[in-house]
Design a protein around this motif. Structure first.
Motif, PDB file in Angstrom:
ATOM      1  N   ASN A 107      51.349  95.565  98.917  1.00  0.00           N
ATOM      2  CA  ASN A 107      50.485  96.075  99.980  1.00  0.00           C
ATOM      3  C   ASN A 107      50.643  97.577 100.096  1.00  0.00           C
ATOM      4  O   ASN A 107      51.676  98.141  99.711  1.00  0.00           O
ATOM      5  N   ASP A 108      49.602  98.212 100.634  1.00  0.00           N
ATOM      6  CA  ASP A 108      49.653  99.649 100.877  1.00  0.00           C
ATOM      7  C   ASP A 108      50.640  99.937 101.997  1.00  0.00           C
ATOM      8  O   ASP A 108      50.563  99.359 103.078  1.00  0.00           O
ATOM      9  N   MET A 109      51.567 100.827 101.717  1.00  0.00           N
ATOM     10  CA  MET A 109      52.554 101.223 102.702  1.00  0.00           C
ATOM     11  C   MET A 109      52.672 102.745 102.624  1.00  0.00           C
ATOM     12  O   MET A 109      53.236 103.273 101.666  1.00  0.00           O
ATOM     13  N   PHE A 110      52.064 103.403 103.592  1.00  0.00           N
ATOM     14  CA  PHE A 110      52.127 104.858 103.664  1.00  0.00           C
ATOM     15  C   PHE A 110      51.554 105.517 102.403  1.00  0.00           C
ATOM     16  O   PHE A 110      52.097 106.482 101.882  1.00  0.00           O
ATOM     17  N   GLY A 111      50.467 104.933 101.900  1.00  0.00           N
ATOM     18  CA  GLY A 111      49.796 105.491 100.730  1.00  0.00           C
ATOM     19  C   GLY A 111      50.414 105.099  99.399  1.00  0.00           C
ATOM     20  O   GLY A 111      49.983 105.565  98.349  1.00  0.00           O
ATOM     21  N   GLN A 113      52.081 101.674  96.976  1.00  0.00           N
ATOM     22  CA  GLN A 113      51.990 100.231  96.783  1.00  0.00           C
ATOM     23  C   GLN A 113      53.411  99.663  96.721  1.00  0.00           C
ATOM     24  O   GLN A 113      54.145  99.933  95.774  1.00  0.00           O
ATOM     25  N   TRP A 114      53.772  98.910  97.757  1.00  0.00           N
ATOM     26  CA  TRP A 114      55.119  98.348  97.843  1.00  0.00           C
ATOM     27  C   TRP A 114      55.053  96.829  97.795  1.00  0.00           C
ATOM     28  O   TRP A 114      54.250  96.215  98.515  1.00  0.00           O
ATOM     29  N   PRO A 115      55.933  96.201  97.033  1.00  0.00           N
ATOM     30  CA  PRO A 115      56.070  94.741  97.139  1.00  0.00           C
ATOM     31  C   PRO A 115      56.619  94.397  98.528  1.00  0.00           C
ATOM     32  O   PRO A 115      57.405  95.162  99.096  1.00  0.00           O
ATOM     33  N   ASN A 116      56.215  93.266  99.053  1.00  0.00           N
ATOM     34  CA  ASN A 116      56.675  92.865 100.392  1.00  0.00           C
ATOM     35  C   ASN A 116      58.197  92.784 100.486  1.00  0.00           C
ATOM     36  O   ASN A 116      58.773  93.095 101.527  1.00  0.00           O
ATOM     37  N   GLY A 117      58.847  92.365  99.405  1.00  0.00           N
ATOM     38  CA  GLY A 117      60.311  92.295  99.408  1.00  0.00           C
ATOM     39  C   GLY A 117      60.945  93.658  99.622  1.00  0.00           C
ATOM     40  O   GLY A 117      61.976  93.781 100.282  1.00  0.00           O
ATOM     41  N   LEU A 118      60.315  94.707  99.090  1.00  0.00           N
ATOM     42  CA  LEU A 118      60.800  96.072  99.301  1.00  0.00           C
ATOM     43  C   LEU A 118      60.523  96.517 100.737  1.00  0.00           C
ATOM     44  O   LEU A 118      61.379  97.127 101.380  1.00  0.00           O
ATOM     45  N   THR A 119      59.350  96.217 101.234  1.00  0.00           N
ATOM     46  CA  THR A 119      59.010  96.595 102.615  1.00  0.00           C
ATOM     47  C   THR A 119      59.997  95.984 103.591  1.00  0.00           C
ATOM     48  O   THR A 119      60.487  96.670 104.502  1.00  0.00           O
ATOM     49  N   LEU A 120      60.336  94.709 103.422  1.00  0.00           N
ATOM     50  CA  LEU A 120      61.291  94.057 104.326  1.00  0.00           C
ATOM     51  C   LEU A 120      62.674  94.687 104.215  1.00  0.00           C
ATOM     52  O   LEU A 120      63.379  94.861 105.222  1.00  0.00           O
TER      53      LEU A 120
END
Length: 166
Positions: A107-111, A113-120
């Motif tokens: 998903n887009d995260m602050f411009g 592309q991050w995998p959800n596992g990284l975002t968490l």
């Protein structure tokens, strides 16, 4: 990066309990403690842990109950602590319904592309960062600080052990 939802749940449950201990110790008066003139107050930093962190995680598609991002910080320390407790419980419940395959979705995260596992993973690190700010502001406001990864100075002294100074 998390490879399993259960690993995230275990880690966040432990970290959020530490954050909750700090939020539960806040007083209404302590919420006014500024970082410095013209900067956030302790109340704003505490509230940031409730709603802004939730917004970061919700970008992954994980849906749970949290105060709106534009909500003003409550003037009551108990209200902030309660909102954090409720948001955390809702987040953990929603995460438990996810499958591990959701962690590799991007998903887009602050411009970027991050995998959800990284975002968490970074969501937890972000909370730890702000929790450190809370402890400094709590000391400045005269609020006793609970230990997080070991006893605080106050807790060492309560055990009759001189707190390390070096």
């Amino acid at each position: 990066m998390f490879a399993s939802v259960n690993a995230f749940i275990e880690e966040y449950r432990m970290e959020s309990q530490s954050t909750q201990k700090l939020l539960d110790a806040l007083t209404d008066e302590s919420l006014k403690q500024p970082v410095a003139p013209g900067y956030r107050t302790l109340g704003h930093v505490a509230w940031h842990l409730v709603h802004d962190d939730a917004g970061m995680v919700q970008r992954t598609g994980l849906r749970f109950s949290a105060p709106p991002a534009d909500a003003e910080p409550p003037r009551s320390a108990a209200a902030i602590a309660r909102a954090y407790r409720e948001t955390t419980a809702s987040l953990l419940e929603a995460a438990a319904a996810w499958g591990d395959d959701k962690l590799t979705e991007v998903n887009d995260m602050f411009g970027q592309q991050w995998p959800n596992g990284l975002t968490l993973y970074l969501f937890i690190k972000h909370e730890i960062h702000h929790r450190g700010q809370l402890t400094v502001l709590m000391r400045q406001a005269g609020v006793p600080v609970a230990g997080v990864y070991g006893p605080s100075k106050t807790e060492w002294e309560a055990m009759g052990v001189p707190a390390p100074t070096k």
